[in-house]
Design a protein around this motif. Sequence first.
Motif, short mmCIF file in Angstrom:
data_model
loop_
_atom_site.label_atom_id
_atom_site.label_comp_id
_atom_site.label_asym_id
_atom_site.label_seq_id
_atom_site.Cartn_x
_atom_site.Cartn_y
_atom_site.Cartn_z
N PRO A 1 39.35 37.04 35.71
CA PRO A 1 40.86 36.94 35.99
C PRO A 1 41.46 38.33 35.85
O PRO A 1 42.30 38.85 36.73
CB PRO A 1 41.52 36.08 35.03
N VAL A 2 41.11 39.25 34.87
CA VAL A 2 41.48 40.44 34.69
C VAL A 2 41.13 41.40 35.93
O VAL A 2 41.92 42.23 36.47
CB VAL A 2 41.11 41.20 33.45
N VAL A 3 39.98 41.20 36.43
CA VAL A 3 39.46 42.22 37.61
C VAL A 3 40.25 41.47 38.75
O VAL A 3 40.66 42.48 39.65
CB VAL A 3 37.85 41.78 37.90
N ALA A 4 40.58 40.05 38.93
CA ALA A 4 41.38 39.68 40.37
C ALA A 4 42.67 40.50 40.20
O ALA A 4 43.27 40.79 40.84
CB ALA A 4 41.56 38.36 40.21
N ALA A 5 43.33 40.49 38.94
CA ALA A 5 44.63 40.95 38.78
C ALA A 5 44.62 42.54 39.04
O ALA A 5 45.70 42.95 39.76
CB ALA A 5 45.23 40.55 37.29
N ILE A 6 43.77 43.42 38.56
CA ILE A 6 43.67 44.47 38.96
C ILE A 6 43.56 44.68 40.51
O ILE A 6 44.09 45.27 40.95
CB ILE A 6 42.48 45.21 38.15
N PHE A 7 42.80 44.04 41.20
CA PHE A 7 42.48 44.07 42.41
C PHE A 7 43.74 43.67 43.17
O PHE A 7 44.00 44.55 44.04
CB PHE A 7 41.42 42.78 42.88
N GLY A 8 44.36 42.83 42.88
CA GLY A 8 45.86 42.48 43.66
C GLY A 8 46.72 43.45 43.29
O GLY A 8 47.61 44.19 44.18
N ALA A 9 46.68 44.21 42.16
CA ALA A 9 47.63 45.39 41.88
C ALA A 9 47.32 46.57 42.81
O ALA A 9 48.34 47.47 43.26
CB ALA A 9 47.51 45.66 40.20
N VAL B 1 50.17 44.77 56.44
CA VAL B 1 50.46 43.39 56.35
C VAL B 1 49.27 42.61 55.67
O VAL B 1 49.49 41.83 54.66
CB VAL B 1 50.36 42.75 57.80
N VAL B 2 47.75 43.10 55.83
CA VAL B 2 46.88 42.26 55.22
C VAL B 2 46.77 42.62 53.84
O VAL B 2 46.62 41.42 53.00
CB VAL B 2 45.50 42.99 55.74
N LEU B 3 47.16 43.90 53.51
CA LEU B 3 46.88 44.23 51.89
C LEU B 3 48.08 43.41 51.01
O LEU B 3 48.24 42.70 50.09
CB LEU B 3 47.06 45.86 51.68
N LEU B 4 49.18 43.47 51.59
CA LEU B 4 50.51 42.50 51.04
C LEU B 4 49.80 41.21 51.11
O LEU B 4 50.15 40.43 49.77
CB LEU B 4 51.58 42.54 51.72
N ALA B 5 49.31 40.51 51.81
CA ALA B 5 49.07 38.82 51.76
C ALA B 5 47.94 38.78 50.85
O ALA B 5 48.13 37.92 49.90
CB ALA B 5 48.51 38.54 53.27
N LEU B 6 47.04 39.46 50.83
CA LEU B 6 45.78 39.39 49.92
C LEU B 6 46.40 39.84 48.61
O LEU B 6 45.86 39.32 47.58
CB LEU B 6 44.66 40.48 50.44
N ALA B 7 47.01 40.68 48.38
CA ALA B 7 47.73 41.40 47.05
C ALA B 7 48.20 39.94 46.29
O ALA B 7 48.09 39.52 44.98
CB ALA B 7 48.62 42.45 47.03
N GLU C 1 48.21 36.72 46.88
CA GLU C 1 47.32 35.59 46.55
C GLU C 1 46.35 36.24 45.54
O GLU C 1 46.15 35.21 44.41
CB GLU C 1 46.50 35.24 47.85
N MET C 2 45.80 37.22 45.30
CA MET C 2 45.05 37.55 44.40
C MET C 2 45.64 37.34 42.98
O MET C 2 45.37 37.13 41.83
CB MET C 2 44.08 38.84 44.41
N ILE C 3 46.89 38.24 42.91
CA ILE C 3 47.87 38.13 41.81
C ILE C 3 48.05 36.66 41.20
O ILE C 3 47.85 36.32 40.32
CB ILE C 3 48.80 39.02 41.85
N ARG C 4 48.24 36.04 42.18
CA ARG C 4 48.75 34.43 42.00
C ARG C 4 47.76 33.74 41.23
O ARG C 4 47.90 32.92 40.45
CB ARG C 4 49.28 33.89 43.11
N SER C 5 46.63 34.02 41.77
CA SER C 5 45.47 33.12 41.49
C SER C 5 44.98 33.59 40.26
O SER C 5 44.63 32.74 39.28
CB SER C 5 44.10 33.31 42.37
N ALA C 6 44.89 34.94 39.68
CA ALA C 6 44.53 35.41 38.47
C ALA C 6 45.80 34.81 37.44
O ALA C 6 45.52 34.51 36.27
CB ALA C 6 44.69 36.84 38.52
N TRP C 7 46.83 34.94 38.06
CA TRP C 7 48.05 34.28 36.74
C TRP C 7 47.84 32.73 36.64
O TRP C 7 48.33 32.38 35.55
CB TRP C 7 49.35 34.76 37.28
#
Length: 277
Positions: free
Chosen positions: A101-109, A259-265, A267-273
């Motif tokens: 989850p921490v890696v996913a949150a960093i990814f999204g950020a 656009v791609v980065l915003l959508a993926l960011a 989703e990744m932050i939401r999933s980590a949260w």
Amino acid sequence: MTTLELTAVVASGSFAAGALGALTGLGGGVVLVPLLVLGLGVDMRYAVGASLVSVIATSSGAAAAYVREGYTNLRIGMLLEIATTTGALAGASLATRVSAPVVAAIFGAVLLWSALSPTPVEHAAADARPNRLAARLRLAGTYPEREGERPYAARNVPAGFALMSLAGVLSGLLGIGSGAVKVLAMDRAMRLPFKVSTTTSNFMIGVTAAASAGIYLARGYVDPVLAAPVTLGVLAGSLVGARFLVRAPTHALRTIFRVVLLALAAEMIRSAWTGRI
């Protein structure tokens, strides 16, 4: 879903990721990791391992075409690879000590920061005069445009080198090739034209990913059954994307990029949260 169907889905998604990575210099991992983790339920570390292998394929597929077309600056790429490779080894070592989850949150950020960063301007021909360090290292060149060859020169080399070290750490930690950071560093800090930045990024990401992929392989996080269709799909997509880059307008590339980065960011932050990862 049967194994054959799953392989087809992975290969199709990887093809799209490879094409996008070649067009924007992202390396494909920014699409591939969320696809594997969120869409197919693959463990984060195995997804990163497969992504790093695919990043090498993306670089191999697109880099040759870009060098042939005259966009990639090999001298700048080889200089900055010193920083990215060192950072990649540090990031890959860190990845096995950080929870998913921490890696996913960093990814999204990282993706969110990349998407919301101000748009850099196209640098005028007057910016083709290098500063003293760039001149000593001969970090200048030309690239083809419709009007003819356009000159450019690198600037702020120390700042670009420092940002490339960070890009290497993110590559090893997140398996994304860190093309987003590399493109922004070259475009903004070093004042290189956007197409030169994306193509030089594609040239660099394979070496950066190879440095960290060795650590994932040694620790058992590279699954050949997953990595094979990913690699083939990304390689095919990168070759197609490289053909379109020559004719694609810079504004359109930047729009796709954001656009791609915003959508993926998101989703990744939401999933980590929410703990889905």
